[in-house]
Motif scaffolding. Structure first.
Motif, PDB file in Angstrom:
ATOM      1  N   GLN A 110       0.861  -1.178   0.000  1.00  0.00           N
ATOM      2  CA  GLN A 110       0.000   0.000   0.000  1.00  0.00           C
ATOM      3  C   GLN A 110       0.903   1.236   0.000  1.00  0.00           C
ATOM      4  O   GLN A 110       1.751   1.380   0.871  1.00  0.00           O
ATOM      5  CB  GLN A 110      -0.912  -0.007   1.233  1.00  0.00           C
TER       6      GLN A 110
ATOM      7  N   TYR B 295      -1.941   5.586   1.263  1.00  0.00           N
ATOM      8  CA  TYR B 295      -3.004   4.740   1.802  1.00  0.00           C
ATOM      9  C   TYR B 295      -3.230   5.008   3.294  1.00  0.00           C
ATOM     10  O   TYR B 295      -4.330   4.858   3.801  1.00  0.00           O
ATOM     11  CB  TYR B 295      -2.690   3.254   1.588  1.00  0.00           C
TER      12      TYR B 295
ATOM     13  N   TRP C  32     -10.269   4.430   5.636  1.00  0.00           N
ATOM     14  CA  TRP C  32     -10.819   3.140   5.208  1.00  0.00           C
ATOM     15  C   TRP C  32     -11.956   2.728   6.139  1.00  0.00           C
ATOM     16  O   TRP C  32     -11.855   2.859   7.350  1.00  0.00           O
ATOM     17  CB  TRP C  32      -9.735   2.063   5.220  1.00  0.00           C
TER      18      TRP C  32
ATOM     19  N   ARG D 201      -8.011  -3.597  -1.787  1.00  0.00           N
ATOM     20  CA  ARG D 201      -7.886  -2.146  -1.955  1.00  0.00           C
ATOM     21  C   ARG D 201      -7.176  -1.856  -3.268  1.00  0.00           C
ATOM     22  O   ARG D 201      -6.447  -2.683  -3.795  1.00  0.00           O
ATOM     23  CB  ARG D 201      -7.094  -1.522  -0.803  1.00  0.00           C
TER      24      ARG D 201
ATOM     25  N   ALA E  39     -13.339   5.240  -0.994  1.00  0.00           N
ATOM     26  CA  ALA E  39     -12.838   5.426   0.370  1.00  0.00           C
ATOM     27  C   ALA E  39     -12.176   6.780   0.585  1.00  0.00           C
ATOM     28  O   ALA E  39     -12.070   7.228   1.719  1.00  0.00           O
ATOM     29  CB  ALA E  39     -11.842   4.316   0.714  1.00  0.00           C
TER      30      ALA E  39
ATOM     31  N   GLU F  88     -12.186   0.273  -1.960  1.00  0.00           N
ATOM     32  CA  GLU F  88     -12.005  -0.941  -1.163  1.00  0.00           C
ATOM     33  C   GLU F  88     -13.244  -1.820  -1.269  1.00  0.00           C
ATOM     34  O   GLU F  88     -14.334  -1.358  -1.602  1.00  0.00           O
ATOM     35  CB  GLU F  88     -11.722  -0.607   0.292  1.00  0.00           C
TER      36      GLU F  88
END
Length: 172
Positions: A72, A76, A81, A128, A150, A169
């Motif tokens: 990620q 991220y 999330w 993701r 997200a 996601e």
């Protein structure tokens, strides 16, 4: 059939990157990738070496490719999330490439469905991914397949490509 790529697939994957990016230079970009910058042959070679590059093969021809791993990007961490998971329980789709010559045949959908199945096989809890905010074809595909938006972040991709990414996601 979707399978892990081998050294013998690298030429086809590189051709796909070049075909897509050359097309985008002429017709406008959906990916915001840059020919000679990303993705390149080295990306495909590393994917084969790491066992993370997958290809869709039909009738002996490679039609699409993607990288699946747990990596990620730093950005991220800034995304709110909804589905929390440990990093090793998150499978990430990178560099999904369907060249223009294969567009409209369902290759992208097949690749994403395979990625979701692979995530389940590996015991992952979440899938993701990110894509450039103007990559409507990709975003629409992911949303149709049940991914949720997200968040968004500005990144300097590959150290030279400034872009706003959207992050999506899906719970496995």
């Amino acid at each position: 059939m979707i399978r892990r790529a081998t050294d013998s697939d690298v030429d086809a994957v590189e051709r796909h990157y070049t075909e897509l990016l050359s097309f985008e230079q002429e017709h406008g970009s959906s990916t915001n990738w840059e020919l000679g910058v990303y993705p390149t042959r080295a990306v495909a070679e590393k994917g084969v070496k790491d066992g993370t590059l997958y290809v869709l093969e039909e009738n002996g021809e490679v039609c699409a490719s993607m990288i699946l791993n747990h990596v990620q990007l730093d950005a991220y961490a800034s995304i709110p999330w909804e589905y929390a998971a440990e990093p090793d329980k998150v499978l990430v789709i990178h560099t999904l490439c369907v060249p223009p010559s294969q567009a409209g045949k369902g290759a992208g959908k097949r690749m994403v469905l395979f990625a979701l199945e692979e995530a389940a096989r590996r015991g992952c809890e979440v899938m993701r991914l990110d894509t450039w905010e103007n990559n409507r074809p990709a975003a629409n595909l992911y949303l149709k397949l049940g991914f949720r938006y997200a968040g968004k972040a500005e990144v300097l991709f590959e150290g030279s490509i400034s872009e706003n990414l959207i992050f999506l996601e899906k719970r496995i």
